[in-house]
Structure formats: structure tokens, C-alpha cells
Design a protein around this motif. Sequence first.
Motif, PDB file in Angstrom:
ATOM      1  N   GLU A  71       0.845  -1.207   0.000  1.00 14.60           N
ATOM      2  CA  GLU A  71       0.000   0.000   0.000  1.00 14.60           C
ATOM      3  C   GLU A  71       0.877   1.252   0.000  1.00 14.60           C
ATOM      4  O   GLU A  71       0.621   2.204  -0.746  1.00 14.60           O
ATOM      5  N   LYS A  72       1.915   1.255   0.821  1.00 12.26           N
ATOM      6  CA  LYS A  72       2.786   2.428   0.919  1.00 12.26           C
ATOM      7  C   LYS A  72       3.583   2.632  -0.367  1.00 12.26           C
ATOM      8  O   LYS A  72       3.771   3.774  -0.818  1.00 12.26           O
ATOM      9  N   VAL A  73       4.055   1.538  -0.964  1.00  9.15           N
ATOM     10  CA  VAL A  73       4.783   1.656  -2.233  1.00  9.15           C
ATOM     11  C   VAL A  73       3.876   2.225  -3.312  1.00  9.15           C
ATOM     12  O   VAL A  73       4.293   3.071  -4.117  1.00  9.15           O
ATOM     13  N   SER A  74       2.620   1.789  -3.350  1.00  4.45           N
ATOM     14  CA  SER A  74       1.701   2.284  -4.374  1.00  4.45           C
ATOM     15  C   SER A  74       1.515   3.797  -4.275  1.00  4.45           C
ATOM     16  O   SER A  74       1.285   4.473  -5.277  1.00  4.45           O
ATOM     17  N   ARG A  75       1.623   4.352  -3.051  1.00  2.71           N
ATOM     18  CA  ARG A  75       1.473   5.796  -2.877  1.00  2.71           C
ATOM     19  C   ARG A  75       2.634   6.568  -3.490  1.00  2.71           C
ATOM     20  O   ARG A  75       2.503   7.757  -3.813  1.00  2.71           O
ATOM     21  N   CYS A  76       3.778   5.915  -3.606  1.00  2.00           N
ATOM     22  CA  CYS A  76       4.970   6.613  -4.087  1.00  2.00           C
ATOM     23  C   CYS A  76       4.779   7.191  -5.486  1.00  2.00           C
ATOM     24  O   CYS A  76       5.378   8.211  -5.826  1.00  2.00           O
ATOM     25  N   LEU A  77       3.956   6.550  -6.305  1.00  2.00           N
ATOM     26  CA  LEU A  77       3.730   7.051  -7.663  1.00  2.00           C
ATOM     27  C   LEU A  77       3.041   8.410  -7.669  1.00  2.00           C
ATOM     28  O   LEU A  77       3.107   9.138  -8.661  1.00  2.00           O
ATOM     29  N   ALA A  78       2.371   8.731  -6.569  1.00  2.00           N
ATOM     30  CA  ALA A  78       1.660  10.013  -6.514  1.00  2.00           C
ATOM     31  C   ALA A  78       2.582  11.175  -6.153  1.00  2.00           C
ATOM     32  O   ALA A  78       2.189  12.339  -6.290  1.00  2.00           O
ATOM     33  N   PHE A  79       3.795  10.878  -5.698  1.00  2.00           N
ATOM     34  CA  PHE A  79       4.708  11.941  -5.280  1.00  2.00           C
ATOM     35  C   PHE A  79       5.532  12.457  -6.467  1.00  2.00           C
ATOM     36  O   PHE A  79       5.978  11.661  -7.297  1.00  2.00           O
ATOM     37  N   PRO A  80       5.725  13.769  -6.581  1.00  2.00           N
ATOM     38  CA  PRO A  80       6.547  14.336  -7.663  1.00  2.00           C
ATOM     39  C   PRO A  80       8.036  14.075  -7.395  1.00  2.00           C
ATOM     40  O   PRO A  80       8.659  14.764  -6.582  1.00  2.00           O
ATOM     41  N   PHE A  81       8.598  13.077  -8.062  1.00  2.00           N
ATOM     42  CA  PHE A  81       9.976  12.668  -7.798  1.00  2.00           C
ATOM     43  C   PHE A  81      10.959  13.834  -7.903  1.00  2.00           C
ATOM     44  O   PHE A  81      11.928  13.915  -7.158  1.00  2.00           O
ATOM     45  N   LYS A  82      10.695  14.736  -8.833  1.00  2.00           N
ATOM     46  CA  LYS A  82      11.633  15.832  -9.079  1.00  2.00           C
ATOM     47  C   LYS A  82      11.827  16.698  -7.834  1.00  2.00           C
ATOM     48  O   LYS A  82      12.924  17.215  -7.594  1.00  2.00           O
ATOM     49  N   GLU A  83      10.791  16.847  -7.035  1.00  2.00           N
ATOM     50  CA  GLU A  83      10.897  17.672  -5.831  1.00  2.00           C
ATOM     51  C   GLU A  83      11.821  17.054  -4.777  1.00  2.00           C
ATOM     52  O   GLU A  83      12.266  17.741  -3.856  1.00  2.00           O
ATOM     53  N   TYR A  84      12.081  15.770  -4.909  1.00  2.00           N
ATOM     54  CA  TYR A  84      12.939  15.078  -3.944  1.00  2.00           C
ATOM     55  C   TYR A  84      14.346  14.843  -4.501  1.00  2.00           C
ATOM     56  O   TYR A  84      15.172  14.197  -3.850  1.00  2.00           O
ATOM     57  N   ASP A  85      14.614  15.388  -5.684  1.00  2.00           N
ATOM     58  CA  ASP A  85      15.918  15.204  -6.350  1.00  2.00           C
ATOM     59  C   ASP A  85      16.875  16.271  -5.844  1.00  2.00           C
ATOM     60  O   ASP A  85      17.190  17.252  -6.523  1.00  2.00           O
ATOM     61  N   ILE A  86      17.358  16.070  -4.618  1.00  2.00           N
ATOM     62  CA  ILE A  86      18.165  17.085  -3.924  1.00  2.00           C
ATOM     63  C   ILE A  86      19.517  16.477  -3.575  1.00  2.00           C
ATOM     64  O   ILE A  86      19.589  15.335  -3.076  1.00  2.00           O
ATOM     65  N   PRO A  87      20.608  17.203  -3.811  1.00  2.00           N
ATOM     66  CA  PRO A  87      21.941  16.644  -3.474  1.00  2.00           C
ATOM     67  C   PRO A  87      22.156  16.595  -1.971  1.00  2.00           C
ATOM     68  O   PRO A  87      21.399  17.172  -1.188  1.00  2.00           O
ATOM     69  N   GLY A  88      23.231  15.930  -1.596  1.00  2.00           N
ATOM     70  CA  GLY A  88      23.591  15.866  -0.182  1.00  2.00           C
ATOM     71  C   GLY A  88      23.390  14.481   0.389  1.00  2.00           C
ATOM     72  O   GLY A  88      22.679  13.637  -0.190  1.00  2.00           O
TER      73      GLY A  88
END
Length: 375
Positions: A354-371
Motif C-alpha cells: 500500500e505504501k509503495v503504491s502511494r509513491c507514484l503520486a509523489f513528484p519525484f523531481k521535488e525530492y531530487d536534492i543533493p547531499g
Amino acid sequence: MNYQDSFAVSFSEKENFLDFLDGIEERGCWRVFPTNEIQVFSLEESPALCREIEAEREGGDILQDTRANTGLLLKVGEQHYPLGATAIKTLENRARISGYALQDLGRAKLARVLNDCLEVTRGKALVRIHEGKARAVHGGDKSDYAVLPMPELFEASAIHMEEQYERVRFLSGYFDHWLVTASWEIQDRRLLDTYRDMLLQYGQVADPELTAQIKVHSSDVGISGANIFYSLLTGKERKPLVLGDPLRLEHSGGASLADFSRNLSQVFARYREAVEGLSGLFSEYLTYPANVIARVMKKAGIGVGLTAKTAEQFKASHGFGGCNGYEVYCGICECIFLAQSEGAGVRALTDLEEKVSRCLAFPFKEYDIPGEVRY
């Protein structure tokens, strides 16, 4: 031993699974009573009631298991039932109380608190009783909990799979007092070619060992609706690729088996839509994919340890370069295989999917942060 709160059993044959559910249903019942007439007793303060129950078939064993868990009895009408662990949450909901402090109360005091609240609660209660215990206390008015009988629900699922798809194999069935699940493996060109064709558009070839999987989950005790999950199984290891949110049917609002059958009839279309939806991930380039995996999994509520293992495994196999969103999502789905390999139980895996299925709803680009990501 079916009465134990910890009881769980798996099936590899569909007929045995359905026969078992028939037996549970035949021995069980649903009872409706005014909520303010239901009472809770602690075992420690009810020796006479305990002696009555001990005189019944398996009564002593059932009480012993109850002492090790809830320590409570539920009076419904003129009968007293040991209270199963699954019933605690629904009983508290029916009494309109909640909070971690309730877990710290002694059984006798908890019984008094529940009784004080139940006494002033209007409406009816719908009590699920099976295998010697009260397993749930739902709202009993027409607009409240809707019963979807397990044997009929899973029988309808099996018939649908066999009638609608080319090659179908029953993979497994599972029962515990919280959750019932069944899964089918499907080899149907109409489903699988959608995925193969999508990959070819982006210069990739699907693994030759590819099947679809459909899972049905339901619960009589309020932890799940009658939900239908769909995924792909890839490679010799049969790694799951979850294809988005399940088709959900909550046990409320007059939900019926006809509603569930309509959801089953939508699975084929939803499968194709979900696969086609994955194509959008190919156009999304991510510079720090392991960071995206870690942050998205954290956002979805997946455990820290499993998140760290999944992200580190992705780094080890893909290096430190960038990649597209599809590869990142496949990397996230690896956590299910990792959890399976570590022996996670059915309910834990269900929650994880269930939690993995939710991941598709998140905008991956917003989490593409260095560090460096701190798990």
C-alpha cells in the motif's frame, strides 16, 4: 487452535482456502444490539463468568488465550464472549474513545471506562463473533458497517479470474483474524503486451519471465476494505512491480457484493491505464536517484531500516549517476522483495505494498536534492 488471536494459516489450493472460509462463516455470526446495552467485563473480576465459559467446548483454552491478550469479556444480549484482540480498536471506536493511555490501563479499569462510554452511546452495534470470541464491534445502523461475506467475496473473485483471463493460477490464500487475502498469477497477452510495448517505446525489453498478479484483500474487523491490488511479477525471482493504488471498496455506505463485482470488472482497464501511466516516468531525469528513493520512501511512511537498505542497494547496482523516474520507481519496488526475503509476514507485506503504491503520486523531481541522506 483457530480461536487463538495469533492464529494464521496459508493455502496453496483454492478449494481448501474457500472450504476453510466456508467453515469460518458457518461457525460465526453477526449480532446487532443497542450499543448502550453492551457491557465489558474483566476476566480478573468475573470468576463466575469464567467458570461458565470454561464448561463449554474449548472454553478453557479460549479463556487462557484471552488472558494472554485482552483479558476482557463482552456481554452481548444474555451471552458473554471472550474479547479477541482484533476487537479492541473497533470497540473503542464504538465507545467514541481513543488514545495511547488506554493501553496502559489495567483491564478492570479499562472495562469500567468502556462501559461508561458505551452507556451513553446511541445507535446500534454490529458484533462479529467467530471461533469462540467477539472479533469486532462496528456501528450497526444502516449507514454504518456493511458486511461483505468472505466466502462469497473470494468465490466471486476466483470465478472472475478464471472467466476473464487466458491463463490463471491460484497462487495463495491467507487467513488470520485481522485480514484475509488471496492472489492469482495471470498470463494474458492483453495485459502483458501493454507493458512490453511500453518498454519497447523507450528502447527496453521486458524480462521474458513476466506475469501479472491480482490480489484481493478484505477484513471483517475494520483494518481493510474489499480491495483489489494489481502488479507485475518480473524475472526468475518474481520481483513485484506495484502498479498504483488498488481498487477500493470500504465496508460502509451500503457497500455490496455487486459493488465489489463492478470493481473486479474494472481491473483489466485499470491495469492497462496503470502500465501506460508508468511511461511518464521515462521522461523524468533525476540527478540524485538514491536520494529520491530515500526521501520518497520516507514520505510514504516506509520504515527507516528498509528504506536505507533499498537506497543503498540501488547505489550499489546503479552507481552514483543519474537515471529516469521509471528506474527509480523500480528501485523503490525492490523494498518489497527485500522484505519478503527477510521473512516479513502477510499483513506487513500488505501494508508495505500500500505504501509503495502511494509513491507514484509523489513528484519525484521535488525530492531530487543533493547531499547525504540521513536515514
